[in-house]
Design a protein around this motif. Sequence first.
Motif, PDB file in Angstrom:
ATOM      1  N   UNK A   1     -13.910   3.131 -12.718  1.00  0.00           N
ATOM      2  CA  UNK A   1     -12.901   4.196 -12.715  1.00  0.00           C
ATOM      3  C   UNK A   1     -11.958   4.125 -11.520  1.00  0.00           C
ATOM      4  N   UNK A   2     -12.259   3.250 -10.560  1.00  0.00           N
ATOM      5  CA  UNK A   2     -11.351   3.043  -9.421  1.00  0.00           C
ATOM      6  C   UNK A   2     -11.034   1.546  -9.340  1.00  0.00           C
ATOM      7  N   UNK A   3     -10.189   1.095 -10.247  1.00  0.00           N
ATOM      8  CA  UNK A   3      -9.677  -0.269 -10.198  1.00  0.00           C
ATOM      9  C   UNK A   3     -10.660  -1.362 -10.514  1.00  0.00           C
ATOM     10  N   UNK A   4     -11.822  -1.013 -11.098  1.00  0.00           N
ATOM     11  CA  UNK A   4     -12.888  -2.007 -11.316  1.00  0.00           C
ATOM     12  C   UNK A   4     -13.197  -2.747 -10.010  1.00  0.00           C
ATOM     13  N   UNK A   5     -13.172  -2.013  -8.924  1.00  0.00           N
ATOM     14  CA  UNK A   5     -13.359  -2.568  -7.587  1.00  0.00           C
ATOM     15  C   UNK A   5     -14.816  -2.981  -7.377  1.00  0.00           C
TER      16      UNK A   5
ATOM     17  N   UNK B   1     -16.766   9.930   1.982  1.00  0.00           N
ATOM     18  CA  UNK B   1     -15.996   8.699   2.137  1.00  0.00           C
ATOM     19  C   UNK B   1     -15.602   8.127   0.773  1.00  0.00           C
ATOM     20  N   UNK B   2     -16.360   8.471  -0.289  1.00  0.00           N
ATOM     21  CA  UNK B   2     -15.955   8.029  -1.626  1.00  0.00           C
ATOM     22  C   UNK B   2     -14.585   8.591  -1.983  1.00  0.00           C
TER      23      UNK B   2
ATOM     24  N   UNK C   1      -8.704   7.527  -2.750  1.00  0.00           N
ATOM     25  CA  UNK C   1      -7.314   7.660  -2.303  1.00  0.00           C
ATOM     26  C   UNK C   1      -6.760   6.357  -1.745  1.00  0.00           C
ATOM     27  N   UNK C   2      -7.586   5.598  -1.015  1.00  0.00           N
ATOM     28  CA  UNK C   2      -7.148   4.351  -0.370  1.00  0.00           C
ATOM     29  C   UNK C   2      -8.131   3.222  -0.677  1.00  0.00           C
ATOM     30  N   UNK C   3      -8.215   2.811  -1.942  1.00  0.00           N
ATOM     31  CA  UNK C   3      -9.173   1.755  -2.286  1.00  0.00           C
ATOM     32  C   UNK C   3      -8.861   0.420  -1.631  1.00  0.00           C
ATOM     33  N   UNK C   4      -7.647   0.282  -1.080  1.00  0.00           N
ATOM     34  CA  UNK C   4      -7.267  -0.995  -0.467  1.00  0.00           C
ATOM     35  C   UNK C   4      -8.034  -1.310   0.816  1.00  0.00           C
ATOM     36  N   UNK C   5      -8.799  -0.368   1.346  1.00  0.00           N
ATOM     37  CA  UNK C   5      -9.560  -0.672   2.562  1.00  0.00           C
ATOM     38  C   UNK C   5     -11.067  -0.719   2.296  1.00  0.00           C
TER      39      UNK C   5
ATOM     40  N   UNK D   1      -0.484   0.060  -8.196  1.00  0.00           N
ATOM     41  CA  UNK D   1      -1.168   1.225  -8.769  1.00  0.00           C
ATOM     42  C   UNK D   1      -2.455   0.878  -9.516  1.00  0.00           C
ATOM     43  N   UNK D   2      -2.652  -0.380  -9.938  1.00  0.00           N
ATOM     44  CA  UNK D   2      -3.838  -0.695 -10.757  1.00  0.00           C
ATOM     45  C   UNK D   2      -5.124  -0.577  -9.946  1.00  0.00           C
ATOM     46  N   UNK D   3      -5.029  -0.611  -8.626  1.00  0.00           N
ATOM     47  CA  UNK D   3      -6.210  -0.489  -7.763  1.00  0.00           C
ATOM     48  C   UNK D   3      -6.834   0.901  -7.858  1.00  0.00           C
ATOM     49  N   UNK D   4      -6.052   1.914  -8.259  1.00  0.00           N
ATOM     50  CA  UNK D   4      -6.544   3.290  -8.365  1.00  0.00           C
ATOM     51  C   UNK D   4      -6.927   3.675  -9.791  1.00  0.00           C
ATOM     52  N   UNK D   5      -6.507   2.880 -10.773  1.00  0.00           N
ATOM     53  CA  UNK D   5      -6.647   3.275 -12.170  1.00  0.00           C
ATOM     54  C   UNK D   5      -8.035   2.984 -12.748  1.00  0.00           C
TER      55      UNK D   5
END
Length: 363
Positions: free
Chosen positions: A55-59, A81-82, A87-91, A131-135
């Motif tokens: 649910x958060x970018x398939x991270x 922290x989740x 909000x900032x999955x890039x880190x 935006x795909x990192x949050x989707x």
Amino acid sequence: MVRRKIITYNVKINMEMISLINNKNEHTSIKEVLWKNHKAIRFSAGGYEALMVPEVGANIVELKNVFKGVSILRSPNDDLEFEKFRERPQVYGLPLLFPPNRIQDGKFKVDHKVYQFPINEPKNHNYIHGFVKNDKWEITRKEIISGDQVEIEAVFNFDKEHSFYKYLPHEFQFKLLYNLSSEGLKQTTSIINLSSEKMPIGIGYHTAFNVPFNPESKDEDYRLIVSVGKRWVQDERNLPTKEILDLTEEENQYVNKGIIPLGCKIESHYTLENIEVNGSEFRGAIIEDRSKNMRVVYEMGKEYKHIVIWNDMGDKNYVCIEPQTCVINAPNVNLDQNITGFKTLEPKDIWSETARIYVKDIK
């Protein structure tokens, strides 16, 4: 008497073989779990364990080598922290950037078509990180292969119903295929243009590595080696100029002895080129723990032509190693596309590339 000894010995060997097989299978699994009260997939194979949050970018927000006790990627520590991760999955983890990094004023042009993205970095008046990192992504396949490999496939379908379609009017599909085995985590990223017009593409990752990745080690035990070629000069908005410089004496240490990745601010943009490591050609980055004679290796495919190294001021125990198919702000950099890496994808065409992360002893 001799016969009895032989029979006993054979039974012992067979029991050991059965035990090895059972232990191997115990470490190969796929489980749907609740992680920080959110649905996730935990999968294990070959001594590695990974956790994906669809649910958060398939991270891939966790990656560990359980046999060596190494926690490779930066993960949220608790429920609070989740929310920061959301909000900032890039880190955290292994987030996909589309497009990578910054677009000047959020605006660019391809042929006669003008694209205007929203400004989400108001300080520098840029659009940043996509935006795909949050989707939310859809899991389309989960499979254990041959008892010692696991594959997870996630898909992101973008169409006219998506809120960002008004900025990027192309239908497309992203696909992430992860293979986990004793050789680490292999990632295959694909995108297909489902629209009737050619579409601009630029793909990158903002991969956040723990430093130290071994809890017994210290910051100064670590060295970062990266296969960089030349440095892009950046302006006050962190956008590249057209100037590309040779590496300084200090930057040359990236391709030689390596640098300590923490302790001072790092935020630099380079071309990505092959170098020689231990007599073999290598493209990517290596984080060494010299106190443990151990490396985390990040191999990158040839489609990744540029890289950003960023450590968030150098005081937060992680470093982001960011492979990109194109330079920052690529469509607005007035240089040949063979230099910038900017490209378009024709209707029904597919772009694909791989990368791999694994742990290796230093010999």
